[in-house]
Design an enzyme around this catalytic site. Structure first.
Site, PDB file in Angstrom:
ATOM      1  N   ARG A 116      -6.873  13.001   0.697  1.00  0.00           N
ATOM      2  CA  ARG A 116      -5.843  13.438   1.645  1.00  0.00           C
ATOM      3  C   ARG A 116      -4.447  12.905   1.307  1.00  0.00           C
ATOM      4  O   ARG A 116      -3.457  13.421   1.778  1.00  0.00           O
ATOM      5  CB  ARG A 116      -6.224  13.064   3.074  1.00  0.00           C
ATOM      6  CG  ARG A 116      -6.152  11.591   3.375  1.00  0.00           C
ATOM      7  CD  ARG A 116      -6.350  11.321   4.827  1.00  0.00           C
ATOM      8  NE  ARG A 116      -7.714  11.519   5.237  1.00  0.00           N
ATOM      9  CZ  ARG A 116      -8.279  10.882   6.277  1.00  0.00           C
ATOM     10  NH1 ARG A 116      -7.551  10.062   6.996  1.00  0.00           N
ATOM     11  NH2 ARG A 116      -9.528  11.070   6.606  1.00  0.00           N
ATOM     12  N   HIS A 173       1.000   5.793   1.742  1.00  0.00           N
ATOM     13  CA  HIS A 173       1.771   6.474   2.793  1.00  0.00           C
ATOM     14  C   HIS A 173       2.902   7.330   2.222  1.00  0.00           C
ATOM     15  O   HIS A 173       3.384   8.235   2.881  1.00  0.00           O
ATOM     16  CB  HIS A 173       2.292   5.440   3.795  1.00  0.00           C
ATOM     17  CG  HIS A 173       1.175   4.587   4.338  1.00  0.00           C
ATOM     18  ND1 HIS A 173       0.367   5.006   5.360  1.00  0.00           N
ATOM     19  CD2 HIS A 173       0.702   3.386   3.942  1.00  0.00           C
ATOM     20  CE1 HIS A 173      -0.549   4.064   5.588  1.00  0.00           C
ATOM     21  NE2 HIS A 173      -0.366   3.088   4.744  1.00  0.00           N
ATOM     22  N   ARG A 199      -9.078   8.320  -1.478  1.00  0.00           N
ATOM     23  CA  ARG A 199     -10.088   8.726  -0.485  1.00  0.00           C
ATOM     24  C   ARG A 199     -10.923   9.877  -1.028  1.00  0.00           C
ATOM     25  O   ARG A 199     -10.448  10.677  -1.841  1.00  0.00           O
ATOM     26  CB  ARG A 199      -9.414   9.163   0.821  1.00  0.00           C
ATOM     27  CG  ARG A 199      -8.783   8.012   1.589  1.00  0.00           C
ATOM     28  CD  ARG A 199      -8.382   8.451   2.979  1.00  0.00           C
ATOM     29  NE  ARG A 199      -9.516   8.562   3.868  1.00  0.00           N
ATOM     30  CZ  ARG A 199      -9.833   7.672   4.811  1.00  0.00           C
ATOM     31  NH1 ARG A 199      -9.082   6.627   5.016  1.00  0.00           N
ATOM     32  NH2 ARG A 199     -10.895   7.848   5.564  1.00  0.00           N
ATOM     33  N   GLU A 216      -8.443   0.778  -3.565  1.00  0.00           N
ATOM     34  CA  GLU A 216      -9.414   0.811  -2.461  1.00  0.00           C
ATOM     35  C   GLU A 216     -10.215   2.094  -2.582  1.00  0.00           C
ATOM     36  O   GLU A 216      -9.645   3.163  -2.799  1.00  0.00           O
ATOM     37  CB  GLU A 216      -8.697   0.827  -1.111  1.00  0.00           C
ATOM     38  CG  GLU A 216      -7.779  -0.342  -0.878  1.00  0.00           C
ATOM     39  CD  GLU A 216      -6.912  -0.152   0.358  1.00  0.00           C
ATOM     40  OE1 GLU A 216      -6.239  -1.109   0.744  1.00  0.00           O
ATOM     41  OE2 GLU A 216      -6.886   0.971   0.919  1.00  0.00           O
ATOM     42  N   HIS A 235      -4.231  -4.446   7.459  1.00  0.00           N
ATOM     43  CA  HIS A 235      -4.356  -3.312   8.364  1.00  0.00           C
ATOM     44  C   HIS A 235      -3.519  -3.539   9.627  1.00  0.00           C
ATOM     45  O   HIS A 235      -3.762  -4.471  10.371  1.00  0.00           O
ATOM     46  CB  HIS A 235      -5.794  -2.995   8.777  1.00  0.00           C
ATOM     47  CG  HIS A 235      -5.919  -1.569   9.240  1.00  0.00           C
ATOM     48  ND1 HIS A 235      -6.301  -0.543   8.402  1.00  0.00           N
ATOM     49  CD2 HIS A 235      -5.639  -1.004  10.419  1.00  0.00           C
ATOM     50  CE1 HIS A 235      -6.275   0.586   9.053  1.00  0.00           C
ATOM     51  NE2 HIS A 235      -5.866   0.346  10.280  1.00  0.00           N
ATOM     52  N   GLU A 265     -11.426  -9.084   2.131  1.00  0.00           N
ATOM     53  CA  GLU A 265     -10.199  -8.770   2.865  1.00  0.00           C
ATOM     54  C   GLU A 265     -10.590  -8.563   4.322  1.00  0.00           C
ATOM     55  O   GLU A 265     -11.419  -7.710   4.632  1.00  0.00           O
ATOM     56  CB  GLU A 265      -9.538  -7.510   2.295  1.00  0.00           C
ATOM     57  CG  GLU A 265      -8.271  -7.144   3.067  1.00  0.00           C
ATOM     58  CD  GLU A 265      -7.450  -6.025   2.417  1.00  0.00           C
ATOM     59  OE1 GLU A 265      -7.619  -5.767   1.211  1.00  0.00           O
ATOM     60  OE2 GLU A 265      -6.654  -5.411   3.148  1.00  0.00           O
ATOM     61  N   HIS A 284      -5.348   3.758  -2.086  1.00  0.00           N
ATOM     62  CA  HIS A 284      -6.684   4.138  -1.614  1.00  0.00           C
ATOM     63  C   HIS A 284      -6.940   5.578  -2.075  1.00  0.00           C
ATOM     64  O   HIS A 284      -6.251   6.502  -1.646  1.00  0.00           O
ATOM     65  CB  HIS A 284      -6.702   4.049  -0.071  1.00  0.00           C
ATOM     66  CG  HIS A 284      -8.049   4.287   0.534  1.00  0.00           C
ATOM     67  ND1 HIS A 284      -8.288   4.095   1.865  1.00  0.00           N
ATOM     68  CD2 HIS A 284      -9.226   4.709   0.007  1.00  0.00           C
ATOM     69  CE1 HIS A 284      -9.562   4.375   2.134  1.00  0.00           C
ATOM     70  NE2 HIS A 284     -10.144   4.760   1.020  1.00  0.00           N
ATOM     71  N   THR A 327      -8.686   3.679   7.900  1.00  0.00           N
ATOM     72  CA  THR A 327      -9.919   2.874   7.817  1.00  0.00           C
ATOM     73  C   THR A 327     -10.072   2.041   9.090  1.00  0.00           C
ATOM     74  O   THR A 327      -9.337   1.091   9.314  1.00  0.00           O
ATOM     75  CB  THR A 327      -9.865   1.968   6.571  1.00  0.00           C
ATOM     76  OG1 THR A 327      -9.382   2.751   5.473  1.00  0.00           O
ATOM     77  CG2 THR A 327     -11.240   1.431   6.233  1.00  0.00           C
ATOM     78  N   ASN A 333       0.851  -1.193   0.000  1.00  0.00           N
ATOM     79  CA  ASN A 333       0.000   0.000   0.000  1.00  0.00           C
ATOM     80  C   ASN A 333       0.891   1.248   0.000  1.00  0.00           C
ATOM     81  O   ASN A 333       1.551   1.540   0.998  1.00  0.00           O
ATOM     82  CB  ASN A 333      -0.903  -0.041   1.225  1.00  0.00           C
ATOM     83  CG  ASN A 333      -1.937   1.042   1.182  1.00  0.00           C
ATOM     84  OD1 ASN A 333      -1.602   2.174   0.820  1.00  0.00           O
ATOM     85  ND2 ASN A 333      -3.161   0.739   1.525  1.00  0.00           N
TER      86      ASN A 333
HETATM   87  N1  PXP Z   1      -6.070  -2.975   3.435  1.00  0.00           N
HETATM   88  C1  PXP Z   1      -7.014  -2.006   3.448  1.00  0.00           C
HETATM   89  C2  PXP Z   1      -8.355  -2.308   2.850  1.00  0.00           C
HETATM   90  C3  PXP Z   1      -6.740  -0.735   3.984  1.00  0.00           C
HETATM   91  O1  PXP Z   1      -7.688   0.222   3.982  1.00  0.00           O
HETATM   92  C4  PXP Z   1      -5.440  -0.490   4.496  1.00  0.00           C
HETATM   93  C5  PXP Z   1      -5.126   0.861   5.061  1.00  0.00           C
HETATM   94  O2  PXP Z   1      -4.978   1.802   4.073  1.00  0.00           O
HETATM   95  C6  PXP Z   1      -4.485  -1.519   4.440  1.00  0.00           C
HETATM   96  C7  PXP Z   1      -4.837  -2.750   3.926  1.00  0.00           C
HETATM   97  C8  PXP Z   1      -3.088  -1.313   4.902  1.00  0.00           C
HETATM   98  O3  PXP Z   1      -3.028  -0.981   6.249  1.00  0.00           O
HETATM   99  P1  PXP Z   1      -1.674  -0.474   6.874  1.00  0.00           P
HETATM  100  O4  PXP Z   1      -1.310   0.789   6.199  1.00  0.00           O
HETATM  101  O5  PXP Z   1      -1.995  -0.317   8.314  1.00  0.00           O
HETATM  102  O6  PXP Z   1      -0.648  -1.552   6.624  1.00  0.00           O
END
Ligand code: PXP
Length: 260
Positions: A48, A9, A44, A69, A213, A150, A42, A100, A6
């Site tokens: 953001r 970040h 959003r 996402e 997550h 998921e 993602h 999330t 992901n």
């Molecule tokens: N999966 C989903 C559906 C998410 O919304 C997120 C958070 O953006 C993640 C995985 C990844 O989570 P993390 O950034 O805490 O590893």
């Protein structure tokens, strides 16, 4: 076991200054070299971190499949259908949340979900639902005809953090803070057991199972042992470690933890 990285970040850091760097697009080649199997982003509603242009470029240029996402809103579904990523993971979204916080409330959003899934599948996009650990959510996902679910591992990750990491580092108020270690160990075991049973049930019912997550180098090991989970989507901990060891090394390290 498959790894979706992901890369939101990276955009979080860029948006903190509203400048051009770091560009999440630059991560695509690194993710592939490091052994990632998928790029996850993602988009959003409040934009953001990932912006529309990022999503467009990433989906167009990524050599790895892209898992987008997004919320179930008509605006997001329209964008997703136009961008045609490999997969769309539908997630709940609240403007005030930092990240999330839980899975979809499927029962309360049946009509909107049905419409969204129909549109996405008509555009040959596979669909995943981000859900909490519940049998009802699995049954509802099957009824909706999605290919993937998921599981939200945030609760597992919070218990793990309370048990093993320096609590002063977390900014969240955790109501279970007062529980003793024995209780936390029991909770962690129960959460893993639930994840194992539900993943098995989902797979037997024909769903493909992902999880994500709050997963880290430390807490991922027990999740990896659940063979019915095919894929993990991990962001925060990979990018956080990347500051010190570099992105390629960080992805490589977590992928190594995921070897079964
Ligand atoms: N999966 C989903 C559906 C998410 O919304 C997120 C958070 O953006 C993640 C995985 C990844 O989570 P993390 O950034 O805490 O590893």
């Amino acid at each position: 076991m498959l790894l979706g990285v992901n890369i939101d970040h990276i955009a979080v850091l860029r948006e903190a200054r509203k400048i051009a760097e770091p560009d999440p697009l630059d991560a695509l080649g690194i993710c592939k070299r490091a052994g990632a199997d998928q790029i996850t982003i993602h988009l959003r509603e409040d934009r953001r971190h990932i912006q529309d242009k990022d999503a467009q470029n990433i989906i167009e240029l990524s050599a790895l499949p892209v898992n987008l996402e997004c919320a179930i809103s008509p605006e997001m579904i329209k964008i997703a259908c136009e961008l045609k990523p490999h997969r769309v993971t539908l997630v709940p979204e609240k403007r005030e949340e930092v990240t999330t916080e839980g899975g979809l409330y499927i029962q309360g959003e049946q009509v909107q979900l049905k419409e969204a899934i129909k549109s996405l599948q008509a555009h040959e996009i596979e669909v995943s639902l981000f859900i909490d650990l519940s049998l009802d959510a699995i049954r509802a996902s099957i009824a909706l005809g999605v290919e993937w679910i998921e599981f939200h591992t945030g609760h597992y990750a919070n218990i793990y953090a309370m048990l093993y990491s320096n609590l002063s580092k977390t900014h969240h108020s955790i109501p279970e803070l007062e529980l003793c270690r024995t209780d936390l160990k029991k909770m962690l075991k129960e959460e893993l057991c639930k994840l194992r049973l539900l993943s098995c049930e989902a797979m037997e019912q024909g769903l493909r199972v992902a999880a994500g997550h709050g997963l880290t180098m430390q807490n991922v090991k027990d999740i990896v042992e659940i063979e019915t989970i095919e894929e993990l989507n991990i962001g925060q901990s990979i990018v956080a470690r990347a500051i010190y060891v570099g992105l390629e090394q960080s992805i490589h390290d977590i992928k190594t933890q995921m070897i079964r």
